[in-house]
Every structure is written in C-alpha cells, then in structure tokens.
Design a protein around this motif. Structure first.
Motif, short mmCIF file in Angstrom:
data_model
loop_
_atom_site.label_atom_id
_atom_site.label_comp_id
_atom_site.label_asym_id
_atom_site.label_seq_id
_atom_site.Cartn_x
_atom_site.Cartn_y
_atom_site.Cartn_z
N THR A 1 46.33 26.69 49.79
CA THR A 1 44.89 26.77 49.98
C THR A 1 44.44 28.18 49.62
O THR A 1 45.08 29.15 50.02
CB THR A 1 44.50 26.47 51.44
N GLY A 2 43.39 28.30 48.86
CA GLY A 2 42.91 29.62 48.46
C GLY A 2 41.46 29.83 48.81
O GLY A 2 40.83 28.99 49.47
N LEU A 3 40.92 30.96 48.39
CA LEU A 3 39.52 31.30 48.61
C LEU A 3 38.76 31.12 47.30
O LEU A 3 39.13 31.70 46.28
CB LEU A 3 39.38 32.75 49.07
N ALA A 4 37.69 30.35 47.32
CA ALA A 4 36.82 30.21 46.17
C ALA A 4 35.55 31.00 46.44
O ALA A 4 35.01 30.96 47.55
CB ALA A 4 36.49 28.74 45.92
N TYR A 5 35.08 31.75 45.46
CA TYR A 5 33.88 32.56 45.67
C TYR A 5 33.06 32.61 44.39
O TYR A 5 33.57 32.40 43.29
CB TYR A 5 34.26 33.98 46.10
N ARG A 6 31.77 32.90 44.53
CA ARG A 6 30.87 33.01 43.39
C ARG A 6 30.85 34.46 42.91
O ARG A 6 30.47 35.36 43.66
CB ARG A 6 29.47 32.55 43.77
N LYS A 7 31.23 34.67 41.68
CA LYS A 7 31.31 36.02 41.15
C LYS A 7 29.93 36.69 41.03
O LYS A 7 29.83 37.91 41.06
CB LYS A 7 32.01 36.02 39.79
N ASP A 8 28.88 35.87 40.88
CA ASP A 8 27.55 36.47 40.79
C ASP A 8 27.03 36.91 42.15
O ASP A 8 26.10 37.70 42.24
CB ASP A 8 26.58 35.48 40.15
N LYS A 9 27.63 36.38 43.23
CA LYS A 9 27.22 36.74 44.58
C LYS A 9 28.22 37.70 45.24
O LYS A 9 27.85 38.48 46.11
CB LYS A 9 27.10 35.48 45.44
N VAL A 10 29.48 37.61 44.85
CA VAL A 10 30.54 38.45 45.42
C VAL A 10 31.22 39.18 44.26
O VAL A 10 32.19 38.72 43.70
CB VAL A 10 31.57 37.60 46.19
N PRO A 11 30.69 40.35 43.89
CA PRO A 11 31.22 41.07 42.73
C PRO A 11 32.65 41.55 42.89
O PRO A 11 33.39 41.66 41.91
CB PRO A 11 30.25 42.24 42.57
N VAL A 12 33.06 41.84 44.13
CA VAL A 12 34.42 42.30 44.39
C VAL A 12 35.20 41.15 45.01
O VAL A 12 34.84 40.65 46.08
CB VAL A 12 34.45 43.52 45.33
N ALA A 13 36.27 40.72 44.35
CA ALA A 13 37.04 39.58 44.83
C ALA A 13 37.63 39.86 46.21
O ALA A 13 38.20 40.93 46.45
CB ALA A 13 38.17 39.27 43.86
N PRO A 14 37.48 38.94 47.16
CA PRO A 14 38.09 39.13 48.48
C PRO A 14 39.61 39.15 48.36
O PRO A 14 40.19 38.37 47.61
CB PRO A 14 37.61 37.91 49.27
N ASN A 15 40.23 40.05 49.07
CA ASN A 15 41.70 40.18 48.98
C ASN A 15 42.38 40.06 50.33
O ASN A 15 43.53 40.43 50.49
CB ASN A 15 42.08 41.51 48.33
N SER A 16 41.65 39.55 51.32
CA SER A 16 42.23 39.42 52.65
C SER A 16 41.48 38.34 53.43
O SER A 16 40.27 38.15 53.25
CB SER A 16 42.15 40.75 53.41
N TRP A 17 42.22 37.65 54.29
CA TRP A 17 41.60 36.64 55.15
C TRP A 17 40.78 37.28 56.26
O TRP A 17 40.10 36.57 57.00
CB TRP A 17 42.66 35.73 55.73
N THR A 18 40.80 38.61 56.39
CA THR A 18 39.96 39.29 57.38
C THR A 18 38.48 39.12 57.06
O THR A 18 37.62 39.45 57.87
CB THR A 18 40.30 40.79 57.45
N LEU A 19 38.20 38.60 55.87
CA LEU A 19 36.82 38.30 55.50
C LEU A 19 36.14 37.44 56.55
O LEU A 19 34.95 37.57 56.82
CB LEU A 19 36.81 37.58 54.15
#
Length: 204
Positions: free
Chosen positions: A142-160
């Motif tokens: 299972t991974g993290l999906a995110y919108r690059k136009d809304k989240v410019p810096v890719a999340p690198n931790s589940w502490t999000l």
C-alpha cells in the motif's frame, strides 16, 4: 479540473506486505463420495470479494480439475466474519489476509491444512510456506497517492497523518481498520511485529 488532466503520482512507501490467504475450511466432500461417484463433477464453495477473480482463470480451473466453483461474496471483513460466525459450513475456501489467520484459527472457523494433500505448495516462495492454515494466493503493498499540483514536495513519511500541516482536512485513508492502524503505527515508530495492547491504545 477534469480527471484526465489531474496529475497524480504514487509515493513508493510500503505500508504493509499483506499476504492474501486462501483458507481451507472443513473437509472436502470428495473424500466422502462413493467409489461409483468419484468421476462426477464436484462443487467447490468459495467465499471471496465480489468481482475478484478473472472469469477466464475460473473456467480454466474448472475444466482442468473437473469441478464447478460456487461463489459466495462478502462486502467487507466484518461481513465475512458474520458469515463465518453463523456457521456457513458449506464453504470450502475463503479469501482473507494473513493477520486474520491466528484469529480465525482460534475461533475454530478454519482448519489446519494437510500438506500431503497440497503437493503444489512446493511452488510457493519458501517464506510463505510456514503457514499451517493457509496457502498464499498473492501479496502486495500500500502506498501514498498525492496530487503533484497540490503537494509539490512528495511525502516521504507516514508522519504526514500525525502532522498534515497545510494539508489538514485534505488527507484521506482507505476505510479499513488494518490499513489505518498500520499507517499510524508506522508513523509512531512502533514495531509492527510486536504490537502490544498498550501500543494499540496509543496508536488509535
């Protein structure tokens, strides 16, 4: 923004390698058939998620083994547990995730497998062969999906999920107790293999 224009990216963070197990419940009826009926097509009752298996695979299996597969479906893990707890003794196989093995075994819902009757188990990766009540069907992450136009810096931790910052109110999790608990346990730096009841209290 139209869906076909929405930029998405998948952050390669592994949450859980969830081994999906197919469990043998009860004894197959084939052994109870009379010798004169041994060539008659048998029915295999499978409890699984709806629309989970390719029809072509099912048809090929039925033709190869001269069996007919009868499907029963559950819509959630809770629904599956209700069916099993109600004594659905017509079920031969059920699809579930590895963490449920010891729970269902302790409740007497699934039987221990006889390795002598499963010669094909030798083709399974050795790390999955130790299970006594199930056979590995598939595994995944299972991974993290995110919108690059809304989240410019890719999340690198589940502490999000503990500190979403500007994303507060815009973060969602898959509606599954196991996924949610595991994500927060990782974010809290708990050792997943040795979670205690006290740990779980802190996690949730």
């Amino acid at each position: 923004m139209p869906n076909n224009q929405t930029p998405f990216s998948l952050c390669p963070i592994v949450l859980l390698a969830s081994l999906i197990m197919i469990m043998l419940i009860g004894n197959a009826q084939a052994g109870e058939q009379k010798a004169s009926e041994q060539n008659r097509q048998q029915v295999l009752h499978l409890l699984t998620w709806p629309d989970y298996m390719d029809d072509a695979i099912i048809k090929a299996f039925e033709a190869l083994h001269n069996v007919s597969i009868n499907f029963s479906h559950f819509e959630s893990e809770e629904h599956r547990e209700r069916l099993l707890s109600q004594g659905q003794n017509h079920i031969d196989l059920v699809l579930l995730s590895e963490p449920f093995l010891p729970i269902y075994s302790a409740l007497g819902w699934i039987d221990r497998l006889d390795p002598e009757k499963l010669p094909a188990k030798r083709h399974i990766d050795p790390r999955w062969r130790a299970q006594t009540h199930g056979v590995g069907y598939m595994w995944g992450v299972t991974g993290l999906a995110y919108r690059k136009d809304k989240v410019p810096v890719a999340p690198n931790s589940w502490t999000l999920f503990h500190a979403p910052g500007d994303l507060k109110g815009d973060v969602a999790l898959y509606d599954d107790p196991m996924e949610v608990t595991t994500a927060f346990a990782i974010a809290g730096q708990f050792e997943l293999a040795h979670l205690t009841p006290v740990d779980l209290t802190e996690v949730v």
